[in-house]
Each structure stands twice: as C-alpha cells, then as structure tokens.
Design a protein around this motif. Structure first.
Motif, PDB file in Angstrom:
ATOM      1  N   ASN A   1      27.190  18.591 138.976  1.00 31.42           N
ATOM      2  CA  ASN A   1      27.930  19.239 140.053  1.00 31.42           C
ATOM      3  C   ASN A   1      28.304  18.282 141.180  1.00 31.42           C
ATOM      4  O   ASN A   1      29.421  18.324 141.703  1.00 31.42           O
ATOM      5  CB  ASN A   1      27.075  20.386 140.606  1.00 31.42           C
ATOM      6  CG  ASN A   1      27.914  21.546 141.071  1.00 31.42           C
ATOM      7  OD1 ASN A   1      28.949  21.355 141.680  1.00 31.42           O
ATOM      8  ND2 ASN A   1      27.458  22.756 140.792  1.00 31.42           N
ATOM      9  N   ASP A   2      27.383  17.389 141.562  1.00 35.76           N
ATOM     10  CA  ASP A   2      27.651  16.498 142.688  1.00 35.76           C
ATOM     11  C   ASP A   2      28.445  15.259 142.284  1.00 35.76           C
ATOM     12  O   ASP A   2      28.743  14.410 143.122  1.00 35.76           O
ATOM     13  CB  ASP A   2      26.340  16.082 143.374  1.00 35.76           C
ATOM     14  CG  ASP A   2      25.413  15.311 142.453  1.00 35.76           C
ATOM     15  OD1 ASP A   2      25.648  15.340 141.227  1.00 35.76           O
ATOM     16  OD2 ASP A   2      24.461  14.695 142.952  1.00 35.76           O
ATOM     17  N   ARG A   3      28.793  15.142 140.985  1.00 39.54           N
ATOM     18  CA  ARG A   3      29.590  14.007 140.514  1.00 39.54           C
ATOM     19  C   ARG A   3      30.954  14.464 140.001  1.00 39.54           C
ATOM     20  O   ARG A   3      31.657  13.698 139.365  1.00 39.54           O
ATOM     21  CB  ARG A   3      28.850  13.273 139.381  1.00 39.54           C
ATOM     22  CG  ARG A   3      27.518  12.669 139.767  1.00 39.54           C
ATOM     23  CD  ARG A   3      27.675  11.471 140.658  1.00 39.54           C
ATOM     24  NE  ARG A   3      28.526  10.451 140.068  1.00 39.54           N
ATOM     25  CZ  ARG A   3      28.967   9.384 140.735  1.00 39.54           C
ATOM     26  NH1 ARG A   3      28.653   9.227 142.005  1.00 39.54           N
ATOM     27  NH2 ARG A   3      29.732   8.489 140.137  1.00 39.54           N
TER      28      ARG A   3
ATOM     29  N   GLU B   1      37.399   9.585 146.864  1.00 42.93           N
ATOM     30  CA  GLU B   1      37.953   8.364 146.274  1.00 42.93           C
ATOM     31  C   GLU B   1      36.909   7.648 145.414  1.00 42.93           C
ATOM     32  O   GLU B   1      37.243   7.077 144.363  1.00 42.93           O
ATOM     33  CB  GLU B   1      38.469   7.440 147.372  1.00 42.93           C
ATOM     34  CG  GLU B   1      39.742   7.932 148.039  1.00 42.93           C
ATOM     35  CD  GLU B   1      40.355   6.885 148.956  1.00 42.93           C
ATOM     36  OE1 GLU B   1      41.327   6.229 148.536  1.00 42.93           O
ATOM     37  OE2 GLU B   1      39.841   6.724 150.079  1.00 42.93           O
ATOM     38  N   GLU B   2      35.655   7.670 145.847  1.00 47.52           N
ATOM     39  CA  GLU B   2      34.581   7.066 145.054  1.00 47.52           C
ATOM     40  C   GLU B   2      34.451   7.754 143.698  1.00 47.52           C
ATOM     41  O   GLU B   2      34.294   7.096 142.661  1.00 47.52           O
ATOM     42  CB  GLU B   2      33.247   7.174 145.799  1.00 47.52           C
ATOM     43  CG  GLU B   2      33.102   6.259 146.999  1.00 47.52           C
ATOM     44  CD  GLU B   2      31.784   6.482 147.718  1.00 47.52           C
ATOM     45  OE1 GLU B   2      30.947   7.263 147.199  1.00 47.52           O
ATOM     46  OE2 GLU B   2      31.581   5.893 148.793  1.00 47.52           O
ATOM     47  N   LEU B   3      34.516   9.086 143.709  1.00 43.81           N
ATOM     48  CA  LEU B   3      34.400   9.841 142.462  1.00 43.81           C
ATOM     49  C   LEU B   3      35.565   9.534 141.527  1.00 43.81           C
ATOM     50  O   LEU B   3      35.378   9.363 140.313  1.00 43.81           O
ATOM     51  CB  LEU B   3      34.340  11.342 142.763  1.00 43.81           C
ATOM     52  CG  LEU B   3      33.091  11.845 143.494  1.00 43.81           C
ATOM     53  CD1 LEU B   3      33.246  13.318 143.856  1.00 43.81           C
ATOM     54  CD2 LEU B   3      31.842  11.639 142.642  1.00 43.81           C
ATOM     55  N   LEU B   4      36.774   9.457 142.088  1.00 40.86           N
ATOM     56  CA  LEU B   4      37.945   9.150 141.270  1.00 40.86           C
ATOM     57  C   LEU B   4      37.832   7.752 140.670  1.00 40.86           C
ATOM     58  O   LEU B   4      38.112   7.547 139.479  1.00 40.86           O
ATOM     59  CB  LEU B   4      39.217   9.262 142.112  1.00 40.86           C
ATOM     60  CG  LEU B   4      40.532   9.015 141.355  1.00 40.86           C
ATOM     61  CD1 LEU B   4      40.789  10.126 140.339  1.00 40.86           C
ATOM     62  CD2 LEU B   4      41.702   8.912 142.336  1.00 40.86           C
ATOM     63  N   LEU B   5      37.401   6.795 141.481  1.00 36.49           N
ATOM     64  CA  LEU B   5      37.242   5.424 140.998  1.00 36.49           C
ATOM     65  C   LEU B   5      36.197   5.356 139.888  1.00 36.49           C
ATOM     66  O   LEU B   5      36.401   4.684 138.862  1.00 36.49           O
ATOM     67  CB  LEU B   5      36.840   4.509 142.154  1.00 36.49           C
ATOM     68  CG  LEU B   5      36.633   3.023 141.810  1.00 36.49           C
ATOM     69  CD1 LEU B   5      37.928   2.416 141.282  1.00 36.49           C
ATOM     70  CD2 LEU B   5      36.144   2.256 143.041  1.00 36.49           C
TER      71      LEU B   5
ATOM     72  N   GLU C   1      45.249  11.108 135.676  1.00 41.77           N
ATOM     73  CA  GLU C   1      46.449  10.896 136.501  1.00 41.77           C
ATOM     74  C   GLU C   1      46.713  12.102 137.403  1.00 41.77           C
ATOM     75  O   GLU C   1      47.133  11.949 138.559  1.00 41.77           O
ATOM     76  CB  GLU C   1      47.647  10.622 135.596  1.00 41.77           C
ATOM     77  CG  GLU C   1      47.551   9.281 134.868  1.00 41.77           C
ATOM     78  CD  GLU C   1      48.631   9.100 133.813  1.00 41.77           C
ATOM     79  OE1 GLU C   1      49.358  10.087 133.536  1.00 41.77           O
ATOM     80  OE2 GLU C   1      48.743   7.985 133.270  1.00 41.77           O
ATOM     81  N   GLU C   2      46.451  13.297 136.885  1.00 43.95           N
ATOM     82  CA  GLU C   2      46.623  14.502 137.699  1.00 43.95           C
ATOM     83  C   GLU C   2      45.588  14.551 138.819  1.00 43.95           C
ATOM     84  O   GLU C   2      45.895  14.967 139.947  1.00 43.95           O
ATOM     85  CB  GLU C   2      46.528  15.741 136.803  1.00 43.95           C
ATOM     86  CG  GLU C   2      47.721  15.886 135.866  1.00 43.95           C
ATOM     87  CD  GLU C   2      47.454  16.811 134.690  1.00 43.95           C
ATOM     88  OE1 GLU C   2      46.406  17.501 134.694  1.00 43.95           O
ATOM     89  OE2 GLU C   2      48.278  16.833 133.756  1.00 43.95           O
ATOM     90  N   HIS C   3      44.355  14.126 138.529  1.00 49.78           N
ATOM     91  CA  HIS C   3      43.336  14.043 139.580  1.00 49.78           C
ATOM     92  C   HIS C   3      43.782  13.079 140.679  1.00 49.78           C
ATOM     93  O   HIS C   3      43.602  13.354 141.875  1.00 49.78           O
ATOM     94  CB  HIS C   3      42.005  13.563 138.992  1.00 49.78           C
ATOM     95  CG  HIS C   3      41.225  14.634 138.318  1.00 49.78           C
ATOM     96  ND1 HIS C   3      40.051  14.394 137.627  1.00 49.78           N
ATOM     97  CD2 HIS C   3      41.434  15.974 138.215  1.00 49.78           C
ATOM     98  CE1 HIS C   3      39.575  15.522 137.141  1.00 49.78           C
ATOM     99  NE2 HIS C   3      40.397  16.496 137.478  1.00 49.78           N
ATOM    100  N   ALA C   4      44.353  11.952 140.287  1.00 53.93           N
ATOM    101  CA  ALA C   4      44.814  10.970 141.273  1.00 53.93           C
ATOM    102  C   ALA C   4      45.898  11.569 142.169  1.00 53.93           C
ATOM    103  O   ALA C   4      45.932  11.316 143.386  1.00 53.93           O
ATOM    104  CB  ALA C   4      45.334   9.722 140.559  1.00 53.93           C
TER     105      ALA C   4
ATOM    106  N   SER D   1      34.308  20.086 141.878  1.00 53.87           N
ATOM    107  CA  SER D   1      33.236  20.677 142.670  1.00 53.87           C
ATOM    108  C   SER D   1      33.250  20.135 144.096  1.00 53.87           C
ATOM    109  O   SER D   1      33.070  20.885 145.067  1.00 53.87           O
ATOM    110  CB  SER D   1      31.888  20.388 142.006  1.00 53.87           C
ATOM    111  OG  SER D   1      30.825  20.871 142.795  1.00 53.87           O
ATOM    112  N   HIS D   2      33.477  18.841 144.237  1.00 45.66           N
ATOM    113  CA  HIS D   2      33.502  18.225 145.572  1.00 45.66           C
ATOM    114  C   HIS D   2      34.618  18.825 146.427  1.00 45.66           C
ATOM    115  O   HIS D   2      34.407  19.162 147.598  1.00 45.66           O
ATOM    116  CB  HIS D   2      33.694  16.714 145.439  1.00 45.66           C
ATOM    117  CG  HIS D   2      33.726  15.994 146.755  1.00 45.66           C
ATOM    118  ND1 HIS D   2      32.632  15.896 147.588  1.00 45.66           N
ATOM    119  CD2 HIS D   2      34.745  15.345 147.392  1.00 45.66           C
ATOM    120  CE1 HIS D   2      32.962  15.212 148.675  1.00 45.66           C
ATOM    121  NE2 HIS D   2      34.239  14.867 148.580  1.00 45.66           N
ATOM    122  N   ILE D   3      35.794  18.977 145.843  1.00 52.74           N
ATOM    123  CA  ILE D   3      36.923  19.539 146.597  1.00 52.74           C
ATOM    124  C   ILE D   3      36.621  20.970 147.025  1.00 52.74           C
ATOM    125  O   ILE D   3      36.851  21.357 148.172  1.00 52.74           O
ATOM    126  CB  ILE D   3      38.212  19.481 145.755  1.00 52.74           C
ATOM    127  CG1 ILE D   3      38.654  18.028 145.560  1.00 52.74           C
ATOM    128  CG2 ILE D   3      39.334  20.290 146.422  1.00 52.74           C
ATOM    129  CD1 ILE D   3      39.783  17.854 144.557  1.00 52.74           C
TER     130      ILE D   3
END
Length: 239
Positions: A138-140, A115-119, A186-189, A144-146
């Motif tokens: 990579n870490d942002r 959620e932090e990355l999406l925000l 929007e697709e990421h959300a 990659s996180h998923i």
C-alpha cells in the motif's frame, strides 16, 4: 553475535510471512482466481504447520482476498467479468475525483514522494521490459499515495481499504498482459506531470484515461488471462 539476532521468531511474524507469501502467489499467478486452497498442500509447500497457516488464511479472508464457498471450502477470491467491469467503472470515477482533489491538496513533500515512487517503478525489470508492472504494498503504490493525499477520509476508506487489496491483484495481472506494463507506466508519468502542475482538470482526465485503458485491456483479455477457475480447477465459462 548480537543478542537481537537470537530472538525467537514470534508466531505473529510467521503468520505475516505466510500472508505475504500467499499474497505474492496471488499476484504472480501461482494461485489463480477461484483456485481452491488445500491447507495440507499449502502447509507442506510453505514448510509450516497448519495453525499459523489457518490464521494467515483468516486474515486474507478479512481482506476479501480469500473467500469460503459452501461445499467447496476456501478459495482465492475472484470476480466475474461483469463484477470486474463494474468495479473498474467505480474505480475510474472515484480515483478520478481523488486525483482532482489531490492536485490541490498535495504538499511539496507529497509530490516529491510521488516522483520517488514513479522513479522506483521505472527501474523495475518488468516495467523496463514491458512484461509486468507488479505493484508494491500500500505505501509503495502510486495510486494509493495519490488517494491518501486527497485527504478525504471516505474516499481513502473506499479505495484503499474496501477495494484496494483484491483490485491490486487484478491490476498486477492486467499489467502482465502483453504491452500493458509500458503503457501503464507512461500513463502514470502523465498523471504525475498533471499533479506537479497542480492542474485538477488534467489530473482527473489523466487518471480516468489510465483506468479506462486498464479496463479495456482487462475486458479484451478476460477469458484467456483473468477468468476465475471453476471448482474443478478449469477456467470457468465467461459470464
């Protein structure tokens, strides 16, 4: 003045800085896919000597972002239309599976980080204006996180090591095509919502839909936005 501020700049720090500059140039289009690299010109532009520049180029070769072509020399790596299409087909399948697994494996901390990355992405000027969705390291990166949260070592290696760097450059370029940045966010959300609901079916479906849309956008605009440069410096003919 603090003693640490007087520490000499190490050669490795300089090489890392050059690597980051070159990678950013590939992302923003300053260095186009297929563009031949002149060590002399790059050293002059970056204000560095050719020694650390060569080491930076070697590192980027190892990550498949730069390739050496016989009788041409080093150039920015590039995909043909067919190669990019095939890799995005593979990416859809593998990331869909990774997202399905992650829906069951992600901890509360993993979801909070997601959620932090999406925000953070939503606060980017390019995303807000719909002009680009350039990706962090990579870490942002949400993708990659998923993938890492699925905790399947083979999937992580294939998606975060073998395919990650070069596809990240193309993902950034695809997002800069008119209208794609807002839709991608929007697709990421939608993907994040499915993962928070711990719904494997919806998570996989949302990820696959997202990558299909990116692939369709890339193929529609390949010739004008993504086609690699020929050795002459002009756009290569579509394959």
């Amino acid at each position: 003045m603090q003693k640490s501020s007087l520490a000499p700049i190490s050669r490795q720090s300089l090489v890392e800085t050059i690597v980051n500059r070159l990678e950013t140039a590939m992302m923003d289009g300053s260095l186009a896919p297929g563009e031949k690299l002149s060590e002399m010109a790059l050293a002059r532009t970056l204000g560095v000597s050719r020694g650390p520049l060569r080491e930076a180029i070697r590192q980027l070769e190892g990550r498949k972002l730069i390739e050496r072509i016989p009788n041409v020399g080093a150039r920015v790596a590039a995909f043909s239309r067919e190669a990019l299409y095939e890799l995005l087909i593979i990416r859809e399948a593998l990331e869909g599976i990774a997202c399905r697994i992650a829906a069951k494996e992600m901890t509360d901390e993993d979801l909070a980080r997601l959620e932090e990355l999406l925000l953070a992405d939503g606060c980017k000027e390019g995303v807000r204006k719909g002009t680009d969705y350039f990706l962090g390291s990579n870490d942002r990166d949400i993708h990659s996180h998923i993938v890492r949260c699925c905790r399947n070592e083979r999937l992580v290696a294939m998606l975060c090591d073998d395919l990650y760097d070069l596809l990240r450059v193309y993902r950034g370029k695809i997002s800069a095509i008119s209208g794609r940045a807002t839709a991608a966010y929007e697709e990421h959300a939608k993907i994040v919502d499915a993962l928070k609901a711990r719904d494997p079916d919806s998570a996989e479906a949302a990820m696959r839909e997202h990558i299909r849309n990116s692939r369709r956008h890339a193929m529609d605009h390949f010739d004008t936005k993504l086609a690699p440069l020929a050795p002459s410096g002009r756009k290569a003919d579509a394959q």
